[in-house]
Design a protein around this motif. Structure first.
Motif, PDB file in Angstrom:
ATOM      1  N   VAL A  10      48.662  62.967  58.059  1.00  0.00           N
ATOM      2  CA  VAL A  10      48.535  63.871  59.212  1.00  0.00           C
ATOM      3  C   VAL A  10      47.751  63.166  60.323  1.00  0.00           C
ATOM      4  N   ILE A  11      46.617  62.566  59.957  1.00  0.00           N
ATOM      5  CA  ILE A  11      45.781  61.903  60.970  1.00  0.00           C
ATOM      6  C   ILE A  11      46.529  60.718  61.581  1.00  0.00           C
ATOM      7  N   TYR A  12      47.268  59.981  60.740  1.00  0.00           N
ATOM      8  CA  TYR A  12      48.005  58.827  61.273  1.00  0.00           C
ATOM      9  C   TYR A  12      49.033  59.267  62.320  1.00  0.00           C
ATOM     10  N   LEU A  13      49.747  60.346  62.020  1.00  0.00           N
ATOM     11  CA  LEU A  13      50.766  60.806  62.981  1.00  0.00           C
ATOM     12  C   LEU A  13      50.143  61.303  64.282  1.00  0.00           C
ATOM     13  N   ARG A  14      48.898  61.749  64.218  1.00  0.00           N
ATOM     14  CA  ARG A  14      48.209  62.236  65.429  1.00  0.00           C
ATOM     15  C   ARG A  14      47.671  61.090  66.284  1.00  0.00           C
ATOM     16  N   ASN A  15      47.033  60.090  65.606  1.00  0.00           N
ATOM     17  CA  ASN A  15      46.392  59.051  66.439  1.00  0.00           C
ATOM     18  C   ASN A  15      46.721  57.598  66.059  1.00  0.00           C
ATOM     19  N   GLN A  16      47.734  57.412  65.181  1.00  0.00           N
ATOM     20  CA  GLN A  16      48.187  56.055  64.793  1.00  0.00           C
ATOM     21  C   GLN A  16      47.052  55.162  64.286  1.00  0.00           C
ATOM     22  N   SER A  17      46.110  55.772  63.566  1.00  0.00           N
ATOM     23  CA  SER A  17      44.980  55.007  63.040  1.00  0.00           C
ATOM     24  C   SER A  17      45.396  54.174  61.822  1.00  0.00           C
ATOM     25  N   VAL A  18      45.205  52.861  61.936  1.00  0.00           N
ATOM     26  CA  VAL A  18      45.559  51.958  60.825  1.00  0.00           C
ATOM     27  C   VAL A  18      44.716  52.292  59.595  1.00  0.00           C
ATOM     28  N   PHE A  19      43.449  52.633  59.829  1.00  0.00           N
ATOM     29  CA  PHE A  19      42.546  52.984  58.722  1.00  0.00           C
ATOM     30  C   PHE A  19      43.154  54.097  57.864  1.00  0.00           C
ATOM     31  N   TRP A  20      43.579  55.189  58.527  1.00  0.00           N
ATOM     32  CA  TRP A  20      44.107  56.340  57.777  1.00  0.00           C
ATOM     33  C   TRP A  20      45.454  56.035  57.147  1.00  0.00           C
ATOM     34  N   ASP A  21      46.243  55.206  57.800  1.00  0.00           N
ATOM     35  CA  ASP A  21      47.540  54.818  57.231  1.00  0.00           C
ATOM     36  C   ASP A  21      47.325  54.054  55.925  1.00  0.00           C
ATOM     37  N   LEU A  22      46.417  53.086  55.964  1.00  0.00           N
ATOM     38  CA  LEU A  22      46.176  52.268  54.771  1.00  0.00           C
ATOM     39  C   LEU A  22      45.487  53.077  53.672  1.00  0.00           C
ATOM     40  N   LEU A  23      44.584  53.975  54.080  1.00  0.00           N
ATOM     41  CA  LEU A  23      43.910  54.813  53.089  1.00  0.00           C
ATOM     42  C   LEU A  23      44.929  55.727  52.390  1.00  0.00           C
ATOM     43  N   ALA A  24      45.871  56.266  53.174  1.00  0.00           N
ATOM     44  CA  ALA A  24      46.915  57.129  52.604  1.00  0.00           C
ATOM     45  C   ALA A  24      47.737  56.353  51.575  1.00  0.00           C
ATOM     46  N   GLY A  25      48.088  55.119  51.902  1.00  0.00           N
ATOM     47  CA  GLY A  25      48.882  54.288  50.984  1.00  0.00           C
ATOM     48  C   GLY A  25      48.123  53.964  49.711  1.00  0.00           C
ATOM     49  N   TYR A  39      57.614  57.149  48.157  1.00  0.00           N
ATOM     50  CA  TYR A  39      56.656  56.933  49.253  1.00  0.00           C
ATOM     51  C   TYR A  39      56.153  55.476  49.227  1.00  0.00           C
ATOM     52  N   LEU A  40      55.798  55.001  48.016  1.00  0.00           N
ATOM     53  CA  LEU A  40      55.290  53.622  47.893  1.00  0.00           C
ATOM     54  C   LEU A  40      56.392  52.612  48.224  1.00  0.00           C
ATOM     55  N   ALA A  41      57.634  52.945  47.848  1.00  0.00           N
ATOM     56  CA  ALA A  41      58.757  52.038  48.143  1.00  0.00           C
ATOM     57  C   ALA A  41      58.943  51.922  49.658  1.00  0.00           C
ATOM     58  N   ILE A  42      58.807  53.046  50.377  1.00  0.00           N
ATOM     59  CA  ILE A  42      58.948  53.019  51.846  1.00  0.00           C
ATOM     60  C   ILE A  42      57.872  52.119  52.455  1.00  0.00           C
ATOM     61  N   ARG A  43      56.671  52.178  51.913  1.00  0.00           N
ATOM     62  CA  ARG A  43      55.574  51.352  52.445  1.00  0.00           C
ATOM     63  C   ARG A  43      55.830  49.861  52.262  1.00  0.00           C
ATOM     64  N   ARG A  44      56.725  49.520  51.313  1.00  0.00           N
ATOM     65  CA  ARG A  44      57.017  48.098  51.075  1.00  0.00           C
ATOM     66  C   ARG A  44      58.318  47.649  51.732  1.00  0.00           C
ATOM     67  N   MET A  45      58.946  48.538  52.497  1.00  0.00           N
ATOM     68  CA  MET A  45      60.210  48.175  53.140  1.00  0.00           C
ATOM     69  C   MET A  45      59.989  47.146  54.248  1.00  0.00           C
ATOM     70  N   ASP A  46      61.003  46.308  54.433  1.00  0.00           N
ATOM     71  CA  ASP A  46      60.914  45.259  55.436  1.00  0.00           C
ATOM     72  C   ASP A  46      61.247  45.836  56.818  1.00  0.00           C
ATOM     73  N   LEU A  47      60.277  46.531  57.398  1.00  0.00           N
ATOM     74  CA  LEU A  47      60.441  47.197  58.694  1.00  0.00           C
ATOM     75  C   LEU A  47      59.233  46.878  59.564  1.00  0.00           C
ATOM     76  N   PRO A  48      59.333  47.083  60.892  1.00  0.00           N
ATOM     77  CA  PRO A  48      58.124  46.920  61.719  1.00  0.00           C
ATOM     78  C   PRO A  48      57.024  47.862  61.215  1.00  0.00           C
ATOM     79  N   GLN A  49      55.761  47.394  61.290  1.00  0.00           N
ATOM     80  CA  GLN A  49      54.632  48.168  60.732  1.00  0.00           C
ATOM     81  C   GLN A  49      54.613  49.625  61.174  1.00  0.00           C
ATOM     82  N   GLU A  50      54.815  49.864  62.482  1.00  0.00           N
ATOM     83  CA  GLU A  50      54.703  51.237  63.002  1.00  0.00           C
ATOM     84  C   GLU A  50      55.789  52.137  62.419  1.00  0.00           C
ATOM     85  N   VAL A  51      57.006  51.603  62.320  1.00  0.00           N
ATOM     86  CA  VAL A  51      58.147  52.388  61.794  1.00  0.00           C
ATOM     87  C   VAL A  51      57.882  52.727  60.328  1.00  0.00           C
TER      88      VAL A  51
END
Lengths: 45, 244
Positions: B66-81, B129-141
């Motif tokens: 939720v926080i990542y979608l609001r402010n694109q915080s790398v911290f919260w994205d990585l913590l979620a993963g 969800y974990l598989a999506i995080r390992r997909m060969d896509l641009p980081q933001e996508v």
């Protein structure tokens, strides 16, 4: 099978699993910290 | 510092070790066998704490998404993963210990009971969800897609939690609640195990997050190096063209 056999199997699976995962995380952390310069190691203390 | 350890992880790590050792003593030695389940009840002190850690992990994944979608915080994205990975690991333990416990109590290792089925669906969804995080896509996508799944997947947690109330099945109802009928020592052993596993989960989460952070730095550094090389080659080609 005795109930204790199930109990011991359950505990062994979980604790061995945790030990393997922990070992992997710590080893990966160690090898990555060598690759990353100090100024980029934010959140590591 | 050449590892992901810090003062905080030392403190939490030692707290986890002491709590886990004490909980093992209570779970396997000091607590009594249960009247109908006998000694197999000791698997409760393992089964319930592991689901507590996976719930915590998925809760953090939801919050981080939720926080990542609001402010694109790398911290919260990585913590979620990181939290999702720990959630998946502990859900695997839940399914394994539940299956082992099922044999002496239900007479079978597996039954397509609502709770078991819902837990399996939850496990598969977070694996996705974990598989999506390992997909060969641009980081933001990649992060945005993972965050959307991280938010949708929380519905599984609610279904798992209430499945024993919504549908009839083999699985027992809530272990802890207002009508809890566990003996005092058994209840204490259970709480101690939950606390010990939560310390362990927190310790693992900090380390796994730091590894994810370092992985991101390495990825960024490689990308920057590749871009510089590409620019260098383009510069040489332009210079060569001008000279010739």
């Amino acid at each position: 099978m005795n109930h204790w056999a199930f109990v011991i199997t359950g505990y062994a699976v979980v604790f061995v699993g945790i030990a393997v995962y922990t070992g992997w995380v710590l080893a990966r952390g160690r090898s990555l910290t060598d690759e990353v310069p100090e100024e980029r190691r934010r959140f590591l203390d | 510092m050449t590892s992901t350890s810090s003062k905080a992880t030392y403190v939490i790590g030692w707290a986890a070790i002491v709590a886990l050792a004490s909980s093992l003593l209570f779970a396997l030695v000091l607590s009594p066998p249960e009247v109908s389940m006998g000694d197999s009840v000791r698997l409760l002190y393992l089964h319930l704490p592991t689901i507590a850690v996976s719930y915590l992990g998925y809760g953090i994944t939801f919050l981080g998404s939720v926080i990542y979608l609001r402010n694109q915080s790398v911290f919260w994205d990585l913590l979620a993963g990181a939290a999702a990975e720990i959630g998946v690991l502990f859900t695997a333990f839940v399914l394994i210990t539940g299956s082992i416990w099922g044999k002496p109590t239900w007479g079978t290792y597996w039954e397509w009971d609502p709770r078991l089925t819902a837990t399996t669906v939850m496990f598969i969804m977070y694996l996705g969800y974990l598989a999506i995080r390992r997909m060969d896509l641009p980081q933001e996508v990649r992060s945005r897609r993972a965050a959307v799944i991280g938010i949708i997947a929380i519905a599984n947690l609610i279904i798992v939690r209430y499945s024993v109330q919504w549908w009839r099945g083999l699985h027992q109802g809530q272990t802890l609640g207002v009508d809890t009928q566990l003996d005092g020592l058994m209840l204490f052993s259970l709480f101690l195990s939950v606390v010990a596993f939560l310390f362990l989960g927190a310790w693992l989460l900090i380390h796994r997050f730091r590894v994810a952070w370092l992985e991101r730095q390495v990825e960024d550094m490689r990308l920057a190096r590749a871009l510089n090389e590409r620019r260098g080659e383009a510069g040489d080609a332009t210079l060569g063209g001008a000279v010739s």
